[in-house]
Structures are given as structure tokens and as C-alpha cells.
Scaffold this active site. Structure first.
Site, PDB file in Angstrom:
ATOM      1  N   GLU A 163       6.329  19.626 -24.731  1.00  0.00           N
ATOM      2  CA  GLU A 163       5.824  19.878 -23.375  1.00  0.00           C
ATOM      3  C   GLU A 163       6.515  21.083 -22.745  1.00  0.00           C
ATOM      4  O   GLU A 163       5.915  21.807 -21.949  1.00  0.00           O
ATOM      5  CB  GLU A 163       6.002  18.635 -22.485  1.00  0.00           C
ATOM      6  CG  GLU A 163       5.287  17.377 -22.967  1.00  0.00           C
ATOM      7  CD  GLU A 163       3.784  17.337 -22.617  1.00  0.00           C
ATOM      8  OE1 GLU A 163       3.288  18.252 -21.933  1.00  0.00           O
ATOM      9  OE2 GLU A 163       3.116  16.369 -23.062  1.00  0.00           O
ATOM     10  N   ASN A 198      -3.262  20.099 -19.467  1.00  0.00           N
ATOM     11  CA  ASN A 198      -3.757  19.354 -20.618  1.00  0.00           C
ATOM     12  C   ASN A 198      -3.884  20.208 -21.871  1.00  0.00           C
ATOM     13  O   ASN A 198      -4.458  19.759 -22.865  1.00  0.00           O
ATOM     14  CB  ASN A 198      -5.104  18.716 -20.282  1.00  0.00           C
ATOM     15  CG  ASN A 198      -4.945  17.607 -19.267  1.00  0.00           C
ATOM     16  OD1 ASN A 198      -3.978  16.851 -19.321  1.00  0.00           O
ATOM     17  ND2 ASN A 198      -5.867  17.534 -18.321  1.00  0.00           N
ATOM     18  N   ARG A 251      -5.108  22.043 -12.236  1.00  0.00           N
ATOM     19  CA  ARG A 251      -4.159  21.126 -12.846  1.00  0.00           C
ATOM     20  C   ARG A 251      -4.547  20.760 -14.274  1.00  0.00           C
ATOM     21  O   ARG A 251      -3.708  20.381 -15.084  1.00  0.00           O
ATOM     22  CB  ARG A 251      -4.041  19.857 -11.986  1.00  0.00           C
ATOM     23  CG  ARG A 251      -2.958  18.915 -12.456  1.00  0.00           C
ATOM     24  CD  ARG A 251      -2.582  17.923 -11.366  1.00  0.00           C
ATOM     25  NE  ARG A 251      -1.586  16.987 -11.851  1.00  0.00           N
ATOM     26  CZ  ARG A 251      -0.900  16.163 -11.071  1.00  0.00           C
ATOM     27  NH1 ARG A 251      -1.094  16.181  -9.771  1.00  0.00           N
ATOM     28  NH2 ARG A 251      -0.011  15.332 -11.573  1.00  0.00           N
ATOM     29  N   HIS A 297      -3.790  18.597 -25.146  1.00  0.00           N
ATOM     30  CA  HIS A 297      -3.841  17.153 -24.928  1.00  0.00           C
ATOM     31  C   HIS A 297      -5.161  16.502 -25.322  1.00  0.00           C
ATOM     32  O   HIS A 297      -5.180  15.313 -25.621  1.00  0.00           O
ATOM     33  CB  HIS A 297      -3.502  16.825 -23.467  1.00  0.00           C
ATOM     34  CG  HIS A 297      -2.030  16.864 -23.185  1.00  0.00           C
ATOM     35  ND1 HIS A 297      -1.278  18.001 -23.341  1.00  0.00           N
ATOM     36  CD2 HIS A 297      -1.153  15.888 -22.790  1.00  0.00           C
ATOM     37  CE1 HIS A 297      -0.013  17.742 -23.030  1.00  0.00           C
ATOM     38  NE2 HIS A 297       0.098  16.469 -22.692  1.00  0.00           N
ATOM     39  N   ARG A 340       0.820  -1.227   0.000  1.00  0.00           N
ATOM     40  CA  ARG A 340       0.000   0.000   0.000  1.00  0.00           C
ATOM     41  C   ARG A 340       0.849   1.270   0.000  1.00  0.00           C
ATOM     42  O   ARG A 340       0.438   2.301   0.536  1.00  0.00           O
ATOM     43  CB  ARG A 340      -0.963   0.022   1.186  1.00  0.00           C
ATOM     44  CG  ARG A 340      -1.986  -1.097   1.184  1.00  0.00           C
ATOM     45  CD  ARG A 340      -3.134  -0.837   2.135  1.00  0.00           C
ATOM     46  NE  ARG A 340      -3.966  -2.024   2.265  1.00  0.00           N
ATOM     47  CZ  ARG A 340      -3.801  -2.948   3.201  1.00  0.00           C
ATOM     48  NH1 ARG A 340      -2.846  -2.801   4.102  1.00  0.00           N
ATOM     49  NH2 ARG A 340      -4.580  -4.003   3.218  1.00  0.00           N
ATOM     50  N   GLU A 378      -5.873  16.977  -9.104  1.00  0.00           N
ATOM     51  CA  GLU A 378      -6.490  17.352 -10.373  1.00  0.00           C
ATOM     52  C   GLU A 378      -7.981  17.612 -10.272  1.00  0.00           C
ATOM     53  O   GLU A 378      -8.784  17.018 -11.007  1.00  0.00           O
ATOM     54  CB  GLU A 378      -6.231  16.260 -11.430  1.00  0.00           C
ATOM     55  CG  GLU A 378      -6.494  16.778 -12.841  1.00  0.00           C
ATOM     56  CD  GLU A 378      -6.013  15.812 -13.898  1.00  0.00           C
ATOM     57  OE1 GLU A 378      -5.979  14.614 -13.653  1.00  0.00           O
ATOM     58  OE2 GLU A 378      -5.671  16.289 -14.992  1.00  0.00           O
ATOM     59  N   LYS A 416       1.490  11.473 -10.887  1.00  0.00           N
ATOM     60  CA  LYS A 416       0.545  10.621 -11.617  1.00  0.00           C
ATOM     61  C   LYS A 416       1.256   9.355 -12.065  1.00  0.00           C
ATOM     62  O   LYS A 416       2.301   9.414 -12.726  1.00  0.00           O
ATOM     63  CB  LYS A 416       0.031  11.344 -12.865  1.00  0.00           C
ATOM     64  CG  LYS A 416      -1.093  12.302 -12.593  1.00  0.00           C
ATOM     65  CD  LYS A 416      -1.742  12.649 -13.930  1.00  0.00           C
ATOM     66  CE  LYS A 416      -2.768  13.724 -13.798  1.00  0.00           C
ATOM     67  NZ  LYS A 416      -3.385  14.046 -15.097  1.00  0.00           N
ATOM     68  N   HIS A 446      -4.433  13.655 -27.656  1.00  0.00           N
ATOM     69  CA  HIS A 446      -4.790  12.264 -27.339  1.00  0.00           C
ATOM     70  C   HIS A 446      -5.692  11.675 -28.419  1.00  0.00           C
ATOM     71  O   HIS A 446      -5.564  10.503 -28.774  1.00  0.00           O
ATOM     72  CB  HIS A 446      -5.503  12.185 -25.998  1.00  0.00           C
ATOM     73  CG  HIS A 446      -4.588  12.289 -24.818  1.00  0.00           C
ATOM     74  ND1 HIS A 446      -5.017  12.733 -23.585  1.00  0.00           N
ATOM     75  CD2 HIS A 446      -3.273  11.998 -24.673  1.00  0.00           C
ATOM     76  CE1 HIS A 446      -3.994  12.720 -22.730  1.00  0.00           C
ATOM     77  NE2 HIS A 446      -2.927  12.283 -23.373  1.00  0.00           N
ATOM     78  N   HIS A 457       3.692  10.909 -28.675  1.00  0.00           N
ATOM     79  CA  HIS A 457       2.881  11.758 -27.803  1.00  0.00           C
ATOM     80  C   HIS A 457       3.176  13.254 -27.986  1.00  0.00           C
ATOM     81  O   HIS A 457       2.258  14.059 -28.180  1.00  0.00           O
ATOM     82  CB  HIS A 457       3.090  11.333 -26.345  1.00  0.00           C
ATOM     83  CG  HIS A 457       2.357  12.202 -25.357  1.00  0.00           C
ATOM     84  ND1 HIS A 457       0.984  12.185 -25.233  1.00  0.00           N
ATOM     85  CD2 HIS A 457       2.796  13.137 -24.467  1.00  0.00           C
ATOM     86  CE1 HIS A 457       0.615  13.053 -24.309  1.00  0.00           C
ATOM     87  NE2 HIS A 457       1.693  13.643 -23.825  1.00  0.00           N
ATOM     88  N   LYS A 493       5.329  23.056 -13.655  1.00  0.00           N
ATOM     89  CA  LYS A 493       4.436  21.951 -13.331  1.00  0.00           C
ATOM     90  C   LYS A 493       4.289  21.806 -11.818  1.00  0.00           C
ATOM     91  O   LYS A 493       3.178  21.569 -11.319  1.00  0.00           O
ATOM     92  CB  LYS A 493       4.933  20.641 -13.955  1.00  0.00           C
ATOM     93  CG  LYS A 493       3.974  19.489 -13.651  1.00  0.00           C
ATOM     94  CD  LYS A 493       4.023  18.370 -14.650  1.00  0.00           C
ATOM     95  CE  LYS A 493       2.967  17.325 -14.303  1.00  0.00           C
ATOM     96  NZ  LYS A 493       2.989  16.162 -15.185  1.00  0.00           N
TER      97      LYS A 493
END
Lengths: 372, 372
Positions: A189, A248, A244, A251, A125, A240, A147, A255, A270, A230
Site C-alpha cells: 500500500e 483502489n 477517492r 484493488h 448513533r 468516495e 471507512k 480483491h 490482502h 491518503k
């Protein structure tokens, strides 16, 4: 800390950590890790490609600092971010008898970082996690912010955890081993941070991008400013729920393009999707009357100058019809209760979150772009 | 909230939530969930056994409250807490197109709760989670505190997450459907809360345990006081860095016994292992001069009175030699850097964490008990 090293502190209370940035950091990685996690034993996850280039230097540095470690190799490539590798890595970390105070280390690009972070989040955990990103994309984006995750057959990064590292070591010299295409993709980025919230940084990049590509002190500066940008957003919105989402920028379209080519990296990686997506986000903002044509032209020029694609036509091969794109966008995880959320902009460095964008307007805009 | 309903608030800042306890709560579950998660769509995970007993009442209640839901069934039993069910459930939740604001519901005992909680923690890096525990063990232990997870071939609960529910609904009437053995096993955890930190509660249980078993208001009282006890410990130490370890009273020996019989539930279920383990923890504390024989006798009497096993000899079949037990204990995840950590006690309600217990002393004590 070395003389020319840069430090970005990610401020998250008890989960705060440092990102160290500089040329040659890999050689002092052992002592840096030992300083943060004294006495820890390590499981180092690395892909075959990065292992060939950087593992021996990294292992020597760990040994010199007296850190015992196990190496777990995974295949290179996006398909490694899957349930079966997740299970295998969890099992191998447990087989190495690592305890809660020990650490799992990701040595590699975004794929290894995302997968390894989810393993570190889940074994017992939550174990300590160290990121040693070896691609520009990972250094400025995926290794900052906590993330982690793997892909599902329903989409990318849909299974994972928020799990902050204890330390990030970004050796900018290892970026010399990237292909020009991979470096450029990561640079998309970097440019994004200027475009979304820092007009001065974007102007600095317009003047200094060649030095960033060549590997001078400007590269360290660009990586550090990106990480700081960031980190600031993440500190304000770790899970998020709001701000945040600005990260994106480009994105949602990006995506959709990646998905439309079935993530075939020969056609689109990407960062290239993000570059085209950022261009589309600016053009869409112009269409909505938010920015003028000159702003769009300035973004177009910079992304083109560095060699990034800026139109959907730059993608080799056939693209699906607009209806397919709209389906992909509707399924995107950033959708909230059926309404479309887009990151739009009011100028260089002035991006904002717009919820409830009319899908019909997006569809019409995208149809034009696909048929251009 | 109904007239006779009890409420325990788990105080964890932004992650705080309510545990509602009472007879017949299943029938109002829909409106309770809708009040906490308005407009959410639900994926309800349930095992085949519980589905046969309680799913229709639960589904009707959701429908009456206007909550759309998908049902995902899993096989009953501990082997369901595995990687392949984790993968399958993540996929099914995504296939149902649930979004971040939607919720995953565990309707069942500890197995379904632990597995489902890890799925809720991982899909989209964290979805809302609702626990509807249907066993006494789940109502007083596993559904409180946010520990979720699955088993690995290296041990139980080794892969998982801390993920707090948005709501826990404990319908004490559903406990009428448990077998006496299963109810008793859950009761071992109830007694544990008295033994570890609340002498008054233990004395109350000595006087009232029969009414708790029969299902009167005393049952609700016992469940509520147990949840409150666990909630207090969890609020003080959410991520188990210190005080939360007290909840493991009886569990180091108990887990070792469960492992020694290969988790064959015909021989020993978790609560029975905890009962014997608590007895051993008290006897070991007596051996170390921490408590007197009268205290040990009082614990022995109460656990025996309710029909729980109190000696290793109560376990049917052959047990392995002491060396095997010591290996299992050394591998236990609660080991910290090689030293043995035990929960010992200075009296009823006065348990404490002792790190660095000498393995030789444990081995000698356990050898005697095994040969008694």
C-alpha cells in the site's frame, strides 16, 4: 509532540483530526488521547494477539493519564469482522455505560480498526473513535479516511459507515513485532501511493525501501507520506464519489484474487493481492497503449526487490477459470450500474479512474495472465 | 406536485430533501421516486400489517413508473427493531444486488422506518433511502430528521446512524386505516410542536383538532406544519448537539413510563407516554416557578379533549416506585456526564433545554405524582 514525531492533519472541516506518527508513541498514548478528549472514558477493543504484545504498555499509559477504560477482547483474524462480533461489541460498550462524549479505541490491525470503527459509528448513533493501528497496513491505509465496516456473506466490507476518528496514533516501533511477510504486505500500500499519484515518492522508495523495512527514520517518513497522500485524497472526496476511487489502484484485480482463494491467508494476504493487482493494472494499461514496457518493468523490479509477489503464478495452488474472476469483478462493490470501473495509469504517479471498461477486453487479458 | 399537495423542504446542504404531503400520494409514489432517483432499483421493506393494507397500491405505482423492486417483509411490532432483522435485511438488500445508486424504501410506521434507515445507512456504507410513512407518528416525527436505529438489550434506539432520506412521501389518506388510539398517539407529537416552539400552531390545534382527526385539509396542514417545525430544528442542529434536544419535550418522562411498563403497548404506546410526559414537564415547570397554573390547565384541557392520557394514573396496572423511575432517567441516553437534562418551558411555545437539573427535586416531584 515529541522531537522526532511526524504529524499529518486530515482536513475535513468539523471532522478534521491528526495522525501522529513516531517510534514509542504507545507510551505517551494516554496523554495524547486526554489532550483531544479530556475526561473521556474509553472502551479499548483489541485482539488476543495484539493484547499479548502491546496491551499492557497501552493500558499503563492510559492509567498514567488518568483515563478510565474497559478492555474488550476479540479473536484475531478476518472472521472477527462479522455481525455477531458487531452486536457483542455494541452491547459491551453500552454495558460499560459509556456516554456520547466517551470514546471507543481500536488497538490493532485493520480487522480491529474496521470493526471497532463501525461500532463507534453506531452506538448512540456515533461516539468518539480513536485508532491506534499496530500493522503497517492499518497505519498507512485502513486507519486513515474513516471507512469502517464488517463483512457480509455476500462480500467483504459491505456493511459499515463512514466515521472519522478523533485521533490516530501510529507507533512505528510496534511494527518491529510484525512478521516479514506481514510488513511486506503493508508495504504494497505504501508503494501504491507513489504509483497512483507521486512519482517522486516512488523514486524515493526505490532508493530507501531497505531503511523503511529496517525501521529507521525512513520508516516514519514513508508512513507519514503515505498517510498524507491518503489524507489529501480523502479530504477531496470524503464519501468516495470520485477521486477517492484512485486508492483502489490494484484493488479490483487484488480483491478478485483474494476472493478466488476464498481469503485463505496462507495462500494470499490482502497486500500481496494488491501487489499482484497493481502489476496487472500496469500490464493492462500497457495493453491499452497507455504506458510503455519500461514503466511496467520498473514497477515489476521494485515490487520484486522488496519480496512481494508480482504474478498470479506466485499464488500457491490452483486458481479458478477466468469466468469466475469476471463474475467476482462484476459483483465488486465498485461496479457502477453494470459498467466496469478500473483504475488505470498513464505513468508512474499518473493513475486515473476509467469507467466503462469493456468486460471482454478484461476477460481476454486476464485469461492470458492466468495461462501464462 | 398535485394541486392540494404540500411540500416541506428539509434544508441540509448536499443532503437536503423534500417531504411531500397529501391525500392519495401513494398512487403517484412511483413517479415521485423516479423523479428523484432516476433508474434506481428498489428494495421495499414493509411489515405484514401494512403490506396487507397498502403494498399492492404502492407496488402498482412503482411498476407503472418502470421501477424494478424487491419486497422484503418483516414482522409487525417493536421487536423487529433488532440486530437479527438488521443482519437479515442487509443480507437481503445485497442478495437483490442493489448497487450504491439504488435505494432502500421504508413503507410503514416508525419501526420499519428506523430499522430500514439503519440498513440503508449501512449497506455499502450508505445507500439512497426513501421514507413512505404510514402512521401519523412516522409522518410527523420519525421520518423527518434522519435518525435511524435499532434497539439493544440496554435500551431503545441505542444502535443506529444519522442517515437522511432522499425523499419522504406522506400520504395522509393512509392514516384513515389507523385505529383511533394509534392516531391519537401520533397526535401527541403534533401537539408537541406547538407546545415546544409555536404558540400560534397550538392555538390553531385547539380550534381545529377535530378536523385533523376527521381527515380534512386541516390534517394535511397539521402534518405539514409539524414536519416544517421538525425540519427547522433539524436543519439548525442535524447531529443533535444542542437545539434538537427541544424535540424531546415530554420524552424523558415519557420514555421512563414506557420503560416502566416494559414497553407493553396494551398499557402504553409511545405517544401516550409523550402526552403524559408533556403534562409532567409542564407541571414540573410550574413547580419550578416557570409557568402559571392557567398554562398548565390549558395544556391539560387540549390533551384531554383529544382523548390522550394526562396522568400516570391513566396507565392501567401497577407502576414501579419512584427509585426505579430515577434509575431509568439516569440511564437515558440524553444524560450528559451524570447531570440530568430536562426540557422545561416558560409558556406555550417556549420550551428550553435545562442541563443540570437536581435529581432530588425531580425525585420528589415524581413521587408526589405517582402517589396522587
Amino acid at each position: 509532540m515529541g522531537r522526532d514525531e511526524k504529524l499529518v492533519r486530515v482536513d475535513l472541516g468539523a471532522r478534521s483530526y491528526d495522525i501522529r506518527i513516531g517510534r514509542g508513541l504507545l507510551e505517551s498514548a494516554g496523554s495524547e488521547i486526554a489532550a483531544v478528549l479530556p475526561g473521556a472514558r474509553l472502551a479499548v477493543v483489541v485482539d488476543e494477539t495484539v493484547a499479548g504484545l502491546h496491551l499492557s504498555a497501552f493500558s499503563e499509559s492510559l492509567a498514567a493519564a488518568g483515563l478510565g477504560h474497559t478492555v474488550i477482547k476479540v479473536p484475531a483474524g478476518e472472521s472477527t469482522k462479522c455481525f455477531s462480533q458487531f452486536e457483542r461489541l455494541c452491547d459491551e460498550v453500552l454495558a460499560a455505560r459509556l456516554e456520547r462524549g466517551d470514546a471507543v479505541v481500536a488497538l490493532g490491525g485493520g480487522v480491529v480498526g474496521d470493526l471497532t470503527g463501525f461500532v463507534a459509528a453506531s452506538v448512540r448513533r456515533g461516539m468518539a473513535f480513536v485508532q491506534v493501528p499496530t500493522s503497517l497496513l492499518a497505519q498507512v491505509d485502513s486507519s486513515v479516511g474513516g471507512k469502517t465496516g464488517i463483512n457480509s456473506r455476500h462480500g467483504k466490507n459491505l456493511i459499515g459507515a463512514f466515521h472519522q476518528p478523533a485521533l490516530v496514533l501510529a507507533d512505528t516501533a510496534v511494527l518491529d513485532t510484525l512478521s516479514p511477510r506481514e510488513f511486506r504486505a503493508g508495504y504494497a500500500e505504501v508503494a501504491k501511493y507513489g504509483l497512483l499519484g507521486d512519482a517522486d515518492f516512488f523514486a524515493w522508495l526505490e532508493d530507501n525501501w531497505q531503511a523503511v523495512f529496517e525501521g529507521g527514520p525512513e520508516r516514519d517518513e514513508a508512513v507519514a507520506r503515505s498517510c498524507q497522500a491518503k489524507a489529501d485524497v480523502v479530504a477531496a472526496d470524503e464519501l468516495e464519489s470520485g477521486r477517492r476511487a484512485l486508492l483502489n489502484l490494484g484493488h479490483t484485480f487484488g480483491h478478485a484474487l483474494e476472493s478466488a482463494v476464498s481469503y485463505e491467508t496462507e495462500r494470499l494476504v490482502h497486500g500481496e493481492g494488491v501487489s499482484i493487482g497493481m502489476m496487472l493494472a500496469h500490464e493492462f494499461s500497457e495493453r491499452l497503449g497507455l504506458i510503455d514496457a519500461e514503466t511496467v518493468a520498473r514497477v515489476h523490479k521494485h515490487l520484486s526487490d522488496v519480496g512481494l509477489p508480482v504474478t498470479v503464478q506466485a499464488i500457491p495452488g490452483q486458481l479458478p477459470p477466468v469466468e469466475t474472476f469476471m463474475d467476482i469483478i462484476a459483483q465488486d462493490k465498485k461496479v457502477s450500474r453494470g459498467a466496469l470501473t478500473f483504475i488505470l495509469t498513464r505513468g508512474i504517479g499518473e493513475a486515473f479512474v476509467e469507467k466503462g471498461v469493456d468486460p471482454a477486453v478484461v476477460s481476454e487479458f486476464l485469461k492470458e495472465k492466468l495461462e501464462a
